[in-house]
Design a protein around this motif. Structure first.
Motif, PDB file in Angstrom:
ATOM      1  N   LEU A 130       0.839  -1.200   0.000  1.00 56.08           N
ATOM      2  CA  LEU A 130       0.000   0.000   0.000  1.00 56.08           C
ATOM      3  C   LEU A 130       0.875   1.252   0.000  1.00 56.08           C
ATOM      4  N   ALA A 131       1.931   1.215   0.800  1.00 58.14           N
ATOM      5  CA  ALA A 131       2.855   2.350   0.839  1.00 58.14           C
ATOM      6  C   ALA A 131       3.486   2.575  -0.523  1.00 58.14           C
ATOM      7  N   ALA A 132       3.908   1.492  -1.166  1.00 58.99           N
ATOM      8  CA  ALA A 132       4.548   1.605  -2.478  1.00 58.99           C
ATOM      9  C   ALA A 132       3.577   2.161  -3.520  1.00 58.99           C
ATOM     10  N   VAL A 133       2.321   1.720  -3.459  1.00 55.90           N
ATOM     11  CA  VAL A 133       1.313   2.219  -4.408  1.00 55.90           C
ATOM     12  C   VAL A 133       1.094   3.713  -4.204  1.00 55.90           C
ATOM     13  N   HIS A 134       0.904   4.133  -2.951  1.00 57.43           N
ATOM     14  CA  HIS A 134       0.684   5.555  -2.669  1.00 57.43           C
ATOM     15  C   HIS A 134       1.905   6.388  -3.065  1.00 57.43           C
ATOM     16  N   GLN A 135       3.099   5.836  -2.870  1.00 56.42           N
ATOM     17  CA  GLN A 135       4.307   6.553  -3.275  1.00 56.42           C
ATOM     18  C   GLN A 135       4.329   6.767  -4.778  1.00 56.42           C
ATOM     19  N   ASN A 136       3.971   5.726  -5.528  1.00 58.90           N
ATOM     20  CA  ASN A 136       3.955   5.857  -6.988  1.00 58.90           C
ATOM     21  C   ASN A 136       2.834   6.765  -7.475  1.00 58.90           C
ATOM     22  N   LEU A 137       1.785   6.909  -6.680  1.00 54.03           N
ATOM     23  CA  LEU A 137       0.695   7.826  -7.026  1.00 54.03           C
ATOM     24  C   LEU A 137       1.003   9.261  -6.591  1.00 54.03           C
ATOM     25  N   GLY A 138       2.171   9.453  -5.962  1.00 54.10           N
ATOM     26  CA  GLY A 138       2.553  10.793  -5.512  1.00 54.10           C
ATOM     27  C   GLY A 138       1.875  11.208  -4.215  1.00 54.10           C
ATOM     28  N   GLN A 139       1.268  10.267  -3.516  1.00 59.11           N
ATOM     29  CA  GLN A 139       0.586  10.554  -2.252  1.00 59.11           C
ATOM     30  C   GLN A 139       1.557  10.254  -1.104  1.00 59.11           C
ATOM     31  N   CYS A 140       2.471  11.186  -0.911  1.00 59.15           N
ATOM     32  CA  CYS A 140       3.641  10.913  -0.076  1.00 59.15           C
ATOM     33  C   CYS A 140       3.311  10.799   1.405  1.00 59.15           C
ATOM     34  N   GLU A 141       2.342  11.610   1.891  1.00 62.45           N
ATOM     35  CA  GLU A 141       1.984  11.497   3.308  1.00 62.45           C
ATOM     36  C   GLU A 141       1.410  10.115   3.612  1.00 62.45           C
ATOM     37  N   LEU A 142       0.556   9.599   2.720  1.00 61.92           N
ATOM     38  CA  LEU A 142       0.006   8.260   2.911  1.00 61.92           C
ATOM     39  C   LEU A 142       1.093   7.196   2.794  1.00 61.92           C
ATOM     40  N   ALA A 143       2.010   7.395   1.859  1.00 64.49           N
ATOM     41  CA  ALA A 143       3.116   6.449   1.717  1.00 64.49           C
ATOM     42  C   ALA A 143       3.931   6.391   3.002  1.00 64.49           C
ATOM     43  N   GLU A 144       4.238   7.557   3.568  1.00 63.60           N
ATOM     44  CA  GLU A 144       4.988   7.609   4.817  1.00 63.60           C
ATOM     45  C   GLU A 144       4.228   6.882   5.932  1.00 63.60           C
ATOM     46  N   HIS A 145       2.916   7.132   6.012  1.00 69.13           N
ATOM     47  CA  HIS A 145       2.091   6.500   7.050  1.00 69.13           C
ATOM     48  C   HIS A 145       2.139   4.983   6.957  1.00 69.13           C
ATOM     49  N   PHE A 146       1.978   4.449   5.748  1.00 68.12           N
ATOM     50  CA  PHE A 146       1.907   2.997   5.597  1.00 68.12           C
ATOM     51  C   PHE A 146       3.278   2.341   5.748  1.00 68.12           C
ATOM     52  N   TYR A 147       4.352   3.029   5.353  1.00 66.73           N
ATOM     53  CA  TYR A 147       5.683   2.472   5.608  1.00 66.73           C
ATOM     54  C   TYR A 147       5.940   2.375   7.119  1.00 66.73           C
ATOM     55  N   LEU A 148       5.539   3.402   7.858  1.00 68.15           N
ATOM     56  CA  LEU A 148       5.724   3.369   9.306  1.00 68.15           C
ATOM     57  C   LEU A 148       4.864   2.282   9.942  1.00 68.15           C
ATOM     58  N   LYS A 149       3.662   2.089   9.406  1.00 70.73           N
ATOM     59  CA  LYS A 149       2.803   1.019   9.908  1.00 70.73           C
ATOM     60  C   LYS A 149       3.447  -0.338   9.647  1.00 70.73           C
ATOM     61  N   THR A 150       4.073  -0.489   8.489  1.00 73.10           N
ATOM     62  CA  THR A 150       4.784  -1.730   8.166  1.00 73.10           C
ATOM     63  C   THR A 150       5.880  -2.009   9.187  1.00 73.10           C
ATOM     64  N   LEU A 151       6.671  -0.984   9.482  1.00 72.65           N
ATOM     65  CA  LEU A 151       7.776  -1.156  10.428  1.00 72.65           C
ATOM     66  C   LEU A 151       7.266  -1.487  11.826  1.00 72.65           C
ATOM     67  N   SER A 152       6.095  -0.952  12.177  1.00 65.60           N
ATOM     68  CA  SER A 152       5.547  -1.218  13.514  1.00 65.60           C
ATOM     69  C   SER A 152       5.147  -2.678  13.693  1.00 65.60           C
ATOM     70  N   LEU A 153       4.934  -3.381  12.568  1.00 66.55           N
ATOM     71  CA  LEU A 153       4.542  -4.786  12.632  1.00 66.55           C
ATOM     72  C   LEU A 153       5.732  -5.739  12.586  1.00 66.55           C
ATOM     73  N   CYS A 154       6.915  -5.196  12.384  1.00 64.92           N
ATOM     74  CA  CYS A 154       8.104  -6.047  12.342  1.00 64.92           C
ATOM     75  C   CYS A 154       8.432  -6.545  13.750  1.00 64.92           C
ATOM     76  N   SER A 155       9.016  -7.715  13.805  1.00 64.57           N
ATOM     77  CA  SER A 155       9.357  -8.306  15.101  1.00 64.57           C
ATOM     78  C   SER A 155      10.444  -7.493  15.796  1.00 64.57           C
ATOM     79  N   SER A 156      10.384  -7.470  17.093  1.00 65.56           N
ATOM     80  CA  SER A 156      11.390  -6.755  17.881  1.00 65.56           C
ATOM     81  C   SER A 156      11.760  -7.606  19.100  1.00 65.56           C
ATOM     82  N   PRO A 157      13.033  -7.862  19.345  1.00 71.52           N
ATOM     83  CA  PRO A 157      14.180  -7.448  18.531  1.00 71.52           C
ATOM     84  C   PRO A 157      14.246  -8.199  17.207  1.00 71.52           C
TER      85      PRO A 157
END
Length: 319
Positions: free
Chosen positions: A179-206
């Motif tokens: 979703l982030a990649a699609v929004h980035q390619n559509l030039g919707q950068c705020e949405l792209a940033e939001h979804f990339y951050l959401k992706t990172l929040s779901l990554c395992s830690s550590p």
């Protein structure tokens, strides 16, 4: 009857073995065996095996680039599967048909028709969520490569909803990333940033694997680039680059550290006007460049020059 069916199955297996050799001669041998097995399955009225034999022949003609015959054999395979009255089998074969083009190197856009127009409606009607998710993932991947971003967005959103409903965390993370990649390619950068951050929040830690840390590096660099080049915010961009640098240091990835330090040196030198930090990151970049035997570091790459006037005007208007 049993011996004939066994013969057909053996011929089918031989055909698949010939296919693995990947030469025109082997494809023609595979085709010969497939047609022999097809004749047997037709005589025995083994509709499922017949349908797959038609499809296998179509796949071989695809490898031989005989497009008219590809369409003919695939159409017969599709009709045979639908005539069985078995919805699950028809769905399975329609997806396999799309896979021929999806996994191929030409006419890949033809897979969209089989996934979107044929297989997906059946999966939705049958409430087969796992197959629906798999088809949506394939459509998103394919439509991204075809640059059909608006249509891709619909399927990416569906993939997110279905993966969340299935509590499939890996596919949910993939859906957010796409979703982030699609929004980035559509030039919707705020949405792209939001979804990339959401992706990172779901990554395992550590982080458990080096590949996960490398993913962090690449996403944070991408976020920095989005915020810097598109949103014209060097301060927040520097924050993302710092996070990327921390992940690259954990990996001891010198190439990534060189790239990020160069970006930070440039931002601090040209935009944030912090000479001491600019010098610090420039010196670190020089150290990595020396270790990697790279002779020259460009502190002001072309892309920075292209937006420098715009950025300077922007900051002047903000003060």
């Amino acid at each position: 009857m049993g011996d004939k069916e066994l013969e057909g199955s053996v011929l089918e297996t031989i055909s698949k073995l010939y296919m693995t050799l990947g030469t025109e001669r082997s494809y023609r041998s595979a085709l010969e065996n497939t047609k022999r097995s097809l004749g047997i399955f037709i005589d025995l009225q083994k509709r499922r095996k017949e349908a797959y034999a038609w499809l296998q022949a179509g796949k071989i003609y695809y490898m031989l680039r005989q497009n008219e015959l590809v369409d003919l054999y695939i159409q017969v395979a599709q009709d045979t599967a639908l005539n069985t009255g078995d919805r699950s089998f028809a769905l399975e074969l329609l997806e396999a048909t799309g896979d021929i083009f999806f996994n191929g190197t030409w006419d890949r856009e033809k897979a969209v028709t089989f996934y979107r127009d044929w297989a997906l409606p059946i999966a939705v009607k049958a409430e087969d969520s796992k197959t629906e998710l798999r088809l949506c993932n394939k459509l998103v991947h394919l439509l991204l490569s075809l640059k059909a971003y608006n249509e891709c967005l619909e399927h990416a959103q569906t993939a997110l909803v279905v993966s969340a409903a299935l509590e499939d965390k890996l596919n949910e993370r993939v859906a957010y990333h796409r979703l982030a990649a699609v929004h980035q390619n559509l030039g919707q950068c705020e949405l792209a940033e939001h979804f990339y951050l959401k992706t990172l929040s779901l990554c395992s830690s550590p982080l458990q694997f080096d590949e996960e840390a490398l993913y962090y590096v690449n996403v944070y660099i991408n976020l920095g680039d989005i915020v810097f080049y598109e949103l014209k915010d060097p301060f927040d961009a520097a924050g993302y680059y710092h996070l990327a640098l921390a992940a690259a240091m954990d990996l001891n990835n010198k190439k990534a550290q060189l790239k990020i330090c160069t970006k930070l040196a440039t931002i601090y030198h040209n935009f944030l006007m912090d000479r001491s930090l600019s010098l610090f990151y420039y010196q670190k970049a020089r150290t990595f460049a020396t270790e990697l035997n790279i002779r020259r570091i460009n502190l002001a790459p072309d892309r920075y020059y292209q937006i420098q006037n715009t950025a300077n005007t922007y900051f002047k208007n903000c003060t």
